[in-house]
Enzyme design. Structure first.
Site: not given
Ligand code: NAP
Length: 487
Positions: A176-177, A239
């Site tokens: 939980d950042h 959070h």
């Molecule tokens: P995202 O941008 O959708 O990144 C997910 C990554 O996983 C993408 O690079 C995607 O590839 C890859 N992926 C998806 N399915 C795959 C598969 N079957 N095989 C291999 N790679 C695969 O999501 P995110 O925003 O980084 O978030 C990631 C996690 O962190 C989530 O649980 C989110 O709730 C959590 N989170 C995110 C943030 C934020 O600020 N972004 C903040 C807090 C928590 P593709 O690019 O090719 O689709």
């Protein structure tokens, strides 16, 4: 100062996603430059599609220059950092695609190994299982799970029980950042290293507590995710609940991880469960309608692609009661929303008024003391105190002034929360991560409200983008004689 550098392999699943580029890579860049990582440590990005080493380096270069402040990026330092970067291609659900990763990890089977699952929770099980089948889970392995851990108690239990088949609880770091923010850790320092707060921190002296996490941004392209979760699941259950725990918990017997987490989980278990009548009276949910932010028009939530019929809340406000001796009768008001007037995260401890004022006949009103802990956009701590207006007036005039800790804590670059948290995982310190029972206790409490909302016990309200939320949220606190700390 001699740093304790750790030699480790850091594998980022979802390494080419938003979180990785925006937060994890910049954090690792700083950790590496600041000498916290052994130069032989490897940062292994897991990409979904084939990419050459050179293309990968160019991409990380581009993203770091995009997400770091100009004065934080240095070409020479990047040249050193890039020696640590590796990329492998893996499709999470295809075991045969993990061979490149296995080959790389098997070069150093004894190393500390950190698997960061920066992916949707649906992939936590398959990735953990495949790593285990391939013999890539060693006693030196840990796994970091990004929030959200499930979308209710049932799904959280499922995820936890599945991951626990392959990693022991002590190897699992549920992130939980917010807990990595310096000011959030400062809550413990403030409470438990300053005697002046000890006798004041209870229902005898505190009128209420407010915790606000307001964002001016909207969903930022994450509609698919957000619409499934909403403000309660995305922000409040994790959070804001964690912040509430830090404010409300009893002093732990030490800084040992389980000592701190034991106290937090006691708070979560003391939250008064809400009846249907409570849900109606003490909770507000709302969705933003079109409005304007910083003078720019902003469309409403339902104007997003495919969102016409969405019933997902982008704002939630609650009155939370804690049933224990310390907090009996003290409301904790929580609120979080998107597309609000301004980005602002803060905790306000509102103290009670003095029992009797000797200054009233001097035309003064006495404002109650407040401790305001700001987390965003600036990290700061202010104690609001009454003070005499200087001068020779024959009447004693009073004013409220701020005692600020900012100047003391602003002097050095504050590490981002992810730097702190990544370093803690590398050092095997789980204090700032959520234990299984914490996650489940928070869901158990939140599920009751979510079920009430699903039954429309609290009708969905609307608020104009660029405001402080719906009027019902103001009413929520006004009905108790309080007001939000909005300026
Ligand atoms: P995202 O941008 O959708 O990144 C997910 C990554 O996983 C993408 O690079 C995607 O590839 C890859 N992926 C998806 N399915 C795959 C598969 N079957 N095989 C291999 N790679 C695969 O999501 P995110 O925003 O980084 O978030 C990631 C996690 O962190 C989530 O649980 C989110 O709730 C959590 N989170 C995110 C943030 C934020 O600020 N972004 C903040 C807090 C928590 P593709 O690019 O090719 O689709």
């Amino acid at each position: 100062m001699q740093l304790n550098k750790t030699l480790c392999d850091i594998v980022i699943f979802g390494g080419q996603g938003d979180l990785s580029f925006r937060k994890l890579m910049p954090a690792l860049y700083h950790l590496s430059n600041d000498g916290h990582l052994d130069p032989l440590s490897r940062i292994i990005t897991v990409a979904r599609f084939d990419m050459s080493h050179e293309e990968h380096i160019a991409l990380i270069y581009e993203k770091l220059t995009e997400f770091l402040k100009p004065d934080q990026f240095d070409e020479v330092k990047f040249a050193t950092f890039m020696q640590q970067l590796h990329v492998v291609t893996v499709s999470f659900e295809d075991q045969s695609s993990y061979q490149g990763l296995k080959k790389l990890l098997d070069l150093h089977p004894q190393r500390e190994r950190l698997n960061y699952l920066s992916t949707a929770p649906d992939f936590f099980t398959v990735i953990s299982k495949t790593l285990s089948i391939l013999g890539l889970v060693t006693p030196q392995s840990r796994v970091v799970l990004e929030k959200p851990i499930g979308r209710d108690l049932h799904s959280a239990r499922l995820i936890n029980s599945e991951v626990l088949k392959y990693f022991e609880e002590k190897q699992i770091y549920r992130i939980d950042h917010y807990l990595g923010k310096d000011t959030v850790q400062n809550i413990m320092a403030l409470r438990f290293s300053n005697r002046i707060f000890m006798p004041l921190w209870d229902a005898n002296n505190i009128e209420h507590v407010q915790i606000t996490v307001a964002e001016s941004v909207g969903v930022e392209g994450r509609w698919g995710y957000y619409d499934q979760y909403g403000a309660m699941r995305d922000m409040i259950q994790n959070h804001l609940m964690q912040l509430l725990c830090l404010v409300a918990m009893e002093p732990p017997y030490s800084l040992h991880a389980d000592s701190v987490r034991d106290e937090k989980v006691k708070v979560l278990r003391s939250l008064r469960p809400m009846s249907a009548a409570d849900i109606e009276r003490k909770t507000v949910r709302a969705q933003y309608a079109q409005g304007s932010i910083d003078g720019q028009p902003v469309p409403g939530y339902r104007e997003g692609d495919g969102m016409q019929h969405s019933n997902t809340e982008t704002f939630a406000a609650l009155r939370v009661d804690i049933d224990n001796w310390r907090w009996n009768g003290v409301p904790f008001y929580l609120r979080s929303g998107k597309r609000m007037r301004q980005r602002n995260s803060e905790i306000v401890i509102q103290f009670k008024s003095v029992p009797h004022s000797i200054f009233l006949n001097q035309g003064n009103s006495i404002s109650e003391n407040k401790l305001v802990i700001s987390l965003q956009p600036k990290e700061s701590i202010q104690l609001k105190l009454m003070n005499k207006v200087p001068g020779l007036s024959d009447q004693m005039r009073l004013q409220q002034v701020d005692l600020e800790l900012n100047s003391r804590i602003d002097s050095t670059r504050k590490p981002d929360a992810y730097e702190r948290l990544l370093l803690d995982v590398i050092r095997s310190n789980p204090t700032l991560f959520m234990r299984l029972d914490e996650v489940e206790a928070a869901w158990k409490w939140a599920d009751v409200i979510l079920a009430g909302w699903a039954d429309n016990v609290t009708p969905m309200k609307s608020y104009q983008a660029g405001t402080d939320g719906p009027t019902a949220s103001i009413q929520l606190v006004v009905q108790d004689g309080a007001s939000w700390n909005d300026e």
